[in-house]
Design a protein around this motif. Structure first.
Motif, mmCIF file in Angstrom:
data_model
loop_
_atom_site.group_PDB
_atom_site.id
_atom_site.type_symbol
_atom_site.label_atom_id
_atom_site.label_comp_id
_atom_site.label_asym_id
_atom_site.label_seq_id
_atom_site.Cartn_x
_atom_site.Cartn_y
_atom_site.Cartn_z
ATOM 1 N N ASP A 182 102.046 -19.741 90.321
ATOM 2 C CA ASP A 182 102.185 -20.109 88.921
ATOM 3 C C ASP A 182 100.843 -19.982 88.212
ATOM 4 N N VAL A 183 100.935 -19.823 86.908
ATOM 5 C CA VAL A 183 99.739 -19.562 86.111
ATOM 6 C C VAL A 183 98.752 -20.727 86.187
ATOM 7 N N ALA A 184 99.243 -21.941 86.340
ATOM 8 C CA ALA A 184 98.348 -23.096 86.443
ATOM 9 C C ALA A 184 97.479 -23.004 87.699
ATOM 10 N N ALA A 185 98.065 -22.606 88.810
ATOM 11 C CA ALA A 185 97.295 -22.475 90.049
ATOM 12 C C ALA A 185 96.285 -21.337 89.944
ATOM 13 N N VAL A 186 96.708 -20.219 89.379
ATOM 14 C CA VAL A 186 95.817 -19.063 89.247
ATOM 15 C C VAL A 186 94.642 -19.397 88.333
ATOM 16 N N THR A 187 94.916 -20.054 87.213
ATOM 17 C CA THR A 187 93.817 -20.367 86.283
ATOM 18 C C THR A 187 92.922 -21.469 86.841
ATOM 19 N N ALA A 188 93.475 -22.384 87.616
ATOM 20 C CA ALA A 188 92.629 -23.396 88.259
ATOM 21 C C ALA A 188 91.670 -22.729 89.245
ATOM 22 N N TYR A 189 92.181 -21.754 89.989
ATOM 23 C CA TYR A 189 91.334 -21.003 90.915
ATOM 24 C C TYR A 189 90.268 -20.238 90.138
ATOM 25 N N ALA A 190 90.662 -19.613 89.050
ATOM 26 C CA ALA A 190 89.696 -18.890 88.215
ATOM 27 C C ALA A 190 88.641 -19.847 87.668
ATOM 28 N N ASP A 191 89.048 -21.043 87.262
ATOM 29 C CA ASP A 191 88.085 -22.039 86.778
ATOM 30 C C ASP A 191 87.069 -22.385 87.851
ATOM 31 N N MET A 192 87.541 -22.542 89.086
ATOM 32 C CA MET A 192 86.621 -22.840 90.178
ATOM 33 C C MET A 192 85.632 -21.693 90.369
ATOM 34 N N LEU A 193 86.142 -20.466 90.349
ATOM 35 C CA LEU A 193 85.259 -19.305 90.516
ATOM 36 C C LEU A 193 84.248 -19.220 89.376
ATOM 37 N N LEU A 194 84.677 -19.513 88.170
ATOM 38 C CA LEU A 194 83.744 -19.505 87.036
ATOM 39 C C LEU A 194 82.692 -20.598 87.192
ATOM 40 N N ALA A 195 83.111 -21.762 87.659
ATOM 41 C CA ALA A 195 82.165 -22.862 87.876
ATOM 42 C C ALA A 195 81.143 -22.513 88.946
ATOM 43 N N LEU A 196 81.551 -21.685 89.898
ATOM 44 C CA LEU A 196 80.646 -21.256 90.967
ATOM 45 C C LEU A 196 79.880 -19.989 90.598
ATOM 46 N N ASN A 197 79.970 -19.599 89.324
ATOM 47 C CA ASN A 197 79.295 -18.410 88.804
ATOM 48 C C ASN A 197 79.741 -17.141 89.536
ATOM 49 N N LYS A 198 81.060 -17.008 89.680
ATOM 50 C CA LYS A 198 81.654 -15.824 90.292
ATOM 51 C C LYS A 198 82.643 -15.195 89.307
ATOM 52 N N PRO A 199 82.140 -14.746 88.149
ATOM 53 C CA PRO A 199 83.046 -14.240 87.114
ATOM 54 C C PRO A 199 83.788 -12.964 87.497
ATOM 55 N N LYS A 200 83.197 -12.108 88.303
ATOM 56 C CA LYS A 200 83.888 -10.884 88.732
ATOM 57 C C LYS A 200 85.108 -11.241 89.576
ATOM 58 N N GLU A 201 84.923 -12.194 90.479
ATOM 59 C CA GLU A 201 86.043 -12.634 91.299
ATOM 60 C C GLU A 201 87.128 -13.283 90.447
ATOM 61 N N ALA A 202 86.705 -14.026 89.419
ATOM 62 C CA ALA A 202 87.677 -14.647 88.507
ATOM 63 C C ALA A 202 88.495 -13.573 87.793
ATOM 64 N N LEU A 203 87.837 -12.517 87.330
ATOM 65 C CA LEU A 203 88.570 -11.413 86.699
ATOM 66 C C LEU A 203 89.581 -10.798 87.661
ATOM 67 N N ASP A 204 89.181 -10.630 88.893
ATOM 68 C CA ASP A 204 90.091 -10.059 89.900
ATOM 69 C C ASP A 204 91.326 -10.941 90.094
ATOM 70 N N VAL A 205 91.114 -12.247 90.164
ATOM 71 C CA VAL A 205 92.220 -13.185 90.364
ATOM 72 C C VAL A 205 93.171 -13.172 89.164
#
Length: 173
Positions: free
Chosen positions: A91-114
């Motif tokens: 679900d979109v909530a889980a995907v965006t929560a994961y993206a938020d974690m990646l952004l918080a960890l300064n992994k924006p490329k990985e967030a884009l991939d997710v």
């Protein structure tokens, strides 16, 4: 009101509700300072409930990821989110929560991939714009403009349901 929530969780009875009760109790425990215990209990129940439907299993894994995020256990959080995503149609909530974690960890490329192929809901586009801005991705301008238009339309119609997303847009984009 944690005590009321714990009482509601305790009232869930029956074999069919075992995982739901564990999820409910884990949320209460995690929010009252017992995150490690909450995760352990939910992991144990999830392992015992092998015939659980996939939607409930993904929800339990998302709750575990949320608990581990609160504990700062990024490696385990990542593992749980990846399990949710690879289990199909997360679900979109889980995907965006994961993206938020990646952004918080300064992994924006990985967030884009997710976020790739996750639709065009405001919560997805917002995180895409944030990640694109941080990586210099050429799609930043498009996503930023889409969000600006959407939030302007919301303001003009007195639709104020996305204030958290709009605030993040103003702060991060």
């Amino acid at each position: 009101r944690p005590a009321c929530a714990a009482s509601d969780c305790a009232a869930l009875e029956g074999a069919a509700l075992k995982l739901i009760k564990a999820i409910c109790s884990a949320r209460v425990d995690a929010l009252t300072g017992k995150g490690e215990e909450a995760a352990k209990g939910l992991i144990t129940t999830l392992a015992q409930e092998r015939r659980t439907n996939i939607a409930m299993k993904k929800f339990a894994l998302t709750v575990l990821a949320d608990i581990k995020t609160g504990l700062g256990d990024w490696a385990t959080t990542t593992r749980y989110y990846q399990q949710v995503i690879t289990a199909g149609s997360a679900d979109v909530a889980a995907v965006t929560a994961y993206a938020d974690m990646l952004l918080a960890l300064n992994k924006p490329k990985e967030a884009l991939d997710v976020l790739e192929d996750q639709g065009s809901a405001d919560i997805v586009v917002l995180r895409q714009a944030i990640a694109a801005k941080r990586t210099g991705d050429r799609r930043f301008g498009t996503w930023s403009a889409v969000l600006a238009d959407r939030f302007a339309a919301n303001r003009s119609s007195a639709n104020r349901v996305h204030l958290r997303e709009e605030a993040r847009y103003l702060f991060d984009v």
